[in-house]
Scaffold this motif. Structure first.
Motif, PDB file in Angstrom:
ATOM      1  N   ILE A 247     -34.960  18.931 -38.685  1.00  0.00           N
ATOM      2  CA  ILE A 247     -36.179  18.752 -37.880  1.00  0.00           C
ATOM      3  C   ILE A 247     -36.824  20.116 -37.694  1.00  0.00           C
ATOM      4  CG2 ILE A 247     -37.199  17.923 -35.737  1.00  0.00           C
ATOM      5  CD1 ILE A 247     -34.711  16.196 -35.307  1.00  0.00           C
TER       6      ILE A 247
ATOM      7  N   SER B 149     -28.192  12.354 -32.269  1.00  0.00           N
ATOM      8  CA  SER B 149     -28.831  11.765 -33.446  1.00  0.00           C
ATOM      9  C   SER B 149     -30.231  12.346 -33.653  1.00  0.00           C
ATOM     10  CB  SER B 149     -28.949  10.254 -33.274  1.00  0.00           C
ATOM     11  OG  SER B 149     -29.876   9.956 -32.230  1.00  0.00           O
ATOM     12  N   THR B 150     -30.737  12.152 -34.869  1.00  0.00           N
ATOM     13  CA  THR B 150     -32.106  12.590 -35.184  1.00  0.00           C
ATOM     14  C   THR B 150     -33.096  11.955 -34.211  1.00  0.00           C
ATOM     15  OG1 THR B 150     -31.583  12.852 -37.530  1.00  0.00           O
ATOM     16  CG2 THR B 150     -33.903  12.574 -36.963  1.00  0.00           C
ATOM     17  N   GLU B 151     -32.930  10.657 -33.943  1.00  0.00           N
ATOM     18  CA  GLU B 151     -33.864   9.931 -33.061  1.00  0.00           C
ATOM     19  C   GLU B 151     -33.856  10.498 -31.648  1.00  0.00           C
ATOM     20  OE1 GLU B 151     -33.103   7.913 -36.607  1.00  0.00           O
ATOM     21  OE2 GLU B 151     -31.609   8.505 -35.107  1.00  0.00           O
TER      22      GLU B 151
ATOM     23  N   ALA C  31     -28.610  19.081 -30.829  1.00  0.00           N
ATOM     24  CA  ALA C  31     -28.080  19.062 -32.196  1.00  0.00           C
ATOM     25  C   ALA C  31     -26.656  19.604 -32.244  1.00  0.00           C
ATOM     26  CB  ALA C  31     -28.986  19.873 -33.120  1.00  0.00           C
TER      27      ALA C  31
ATOM     28  N   HIS D 141     -38.101  16.067 -40.992  1.00  0.00           N
ATOM     29  CA  HIS D 141     -39.094  15.695 -39.974  1.00  0.00           C
ATOM     30  C   HIS D 141     -39.840  16.943 -39.529  1.00  0.00           C
ATOM     31  CE1 HIS D 141     -37.199  11.715 -39.482  1.00  0.00           C
ATOM     32  NE2 HIS D 141     -36.085  12.378 -39.729  1.00  0.00           N
TER      33      HIS D 141
ATOM     34  N   VAL E 209     -27.567  17.489 -37.063  1.00  0.00           N
ATOM     35  CA  VAL E 209     -28.961  17.742 -37.421  1.00  0.00           C
ATOM     36  C   VAL E 209     -29.214  19.249 -37.350  1.00  0.00           C
ATOM     37  CG1 VAL E 209     -31.368  17.318 -36.760  1.00  0.00           C
ATOM     38  CG2 VAL E 209     -29.650  15.502 -36.491  1.00  0.00           C
TER      39      VAL E 209
ATOM     40  N   PRO F 224     -29.877  16.283 -42.482  1.00  0.00           N
ATOM     41  CA  PRO F 224     -31.045  16.062 -41.618  1.00  0.00           C
ATOM     42  C   PRO F 224     -31.607  17.383 -41.069  1.00  0.00           C
ATOM     43  CG  PRO F 224     -29.222  14.619 -41.000  1.00  0.00           C
ATOM     44  CD  PRO F 224     -28.667  15.625 -41.962  1.00  0.00           C
TER      45      PRO F 224
ATOM     46  N   PRO G  75     -34.328  13.400 -45.398  1.00  0.00           N
ATOM     47  CA  PRO G  75     -34.121  13.451 -43.943  1.00  0.00           C
ATOM     48  C   PRO G  75     -34.831  14.638 -43.292  1.00  0.00           C
ATOM     49  CG  PRO G  75     -32.206  14.337 -45.060  1.00  0.00           C
ATOM     50  CD  PRO G  75     -33.169  13.944 -46.149  1.00  0.00           C
TER      51      PRO G  75
END
Length: 286
Positions: A83, A142-144, A137, A115, A3, A81, A113
């Motif tokens: 964030i 994980s992203t979660e 990261a 956020h 990520v 992904p 992907p």
């Protein structure tokens, strides 16, 4: 594929952290002497503080939606992904600009992907949230997991700070003209904190001698598990006082580490030279 973490320049992290943890940074803008500069890239905080000491009033502006469109589109196309942990929405429109672009992209590509998280934090308090997320990261989380941890750290990040001159907060609309005038006249030093992303006065101290000791008392009362934390301190071109506060914290709480950085150009343009800010985790949900 790990990520990617995106931050904006209001997190006040220095370049070494961006490089070490592969963090992407997008700049807010500072205007000085009718010229625009990218915060964290094209102008140093010291330049802003020196200008303010000479009576100048720098202005700031949020990250443009177009900047987010370029970044978010490139990550979406690569299916990478991303964030973005954003500067407090109560202090800047940057989060709203990013959220608008995120929604726009997801209308066309619901599985993008991307956020966008409002940290409700500022300066190194915000920087500590970004660092924690970036460490996860880098280790392949994980992203979660990154979202859950980042949101928890942001919700528990205590901001305690003081400014040297209330005039700067008055110019930025943070205190009334009367409060600024009376504060200067009586040499009153305010202690403020951030509650749900907004600046809130906590108390006033007469003179600066008792100030750091009182900040430590507040830290002891509000903090939790301080010896296992990385503590953040940022300063408005007052490294000596920041280091003094760091020494007091190390002696009393023996934390894992203390990070000291200068308050960046965007936040410094509102808080002014002489600002001292302290960041640590509390146990209260905001």
């Amino acid at each position: 594929m790990n990520v990617k973490i995106l931050a904006d320049s209001a997190c006040d992290l220095s370049e070494q952290y961006y490089n070490e943890f592969d963090i992407e940074m997008v700049s807010l803008t500072v205007q000085l002497n009718e010229k625009e500069y990218k915060d964290g890239k094209e102008i140093s905080p010291k330049t802003i503080y020196d200008a303010m000491r000479q009576g100048k009033s720098p202005k700031t502006s949020q990250v443009s939606p177009q900047s987010f469109k370029t970044i978010f589109t490139s990550y979406t196309e690569a299916n990478q992904p991303l964030i973005y942990f954003a500067f407090s929405s109560e202090l800047s429109g940057t989060y709203q600009a990013a959220k608008m672009i995120e929604q726009e992209i997801k209308e066309e590509n619901p599985d993008a992907p991307i956020h966008v998280i409002d940290t409700k934090c500022a300066s190194i308090g915000y920087g500590l949230v970004v660092l924690r997320a970036a460490q996860l990261a880098k280790n392949g989380a994980s992203t979660e997991e990154i979202l859950a941890t980042g949101e928890y750290v942001a919700a528990h990040m205590e901001h305690i700070f003081t400014v040297d001159d209330l005039e700067y907060l008055y110019r930025g609309g943070r205190v009334s003209k009367t409060a600024a005038f009376v504060g200067s006249l009586l040499k009153i030093k305010p202690i403020l904190h951030v509650d749900d992303g907004k600046l809130i006065p906590l108390e006033k101290i007469r003179g600066s001698k008792k100030l750091l000791g009182r900040i430590i008392e507040i830290m002891e009362k509000r903090g939790t598990d301080l010896e296992n934390q990385v503590i953040g301190i940022s300063h408005g071109d007052d490294l000596e006082r920041a280091e003094k506060l760091a020494d007091m914290i190390k002696q009393k709480f023996n934390p894992k580490d203390v990070i000291i950085e200068m308050v960046g150009s965007v936040i410094g343009a509102h808080s002014g030279p002489g600002t001292i800010a302290l960041f640590f985790l509390n146990e209260n949900d905001k």
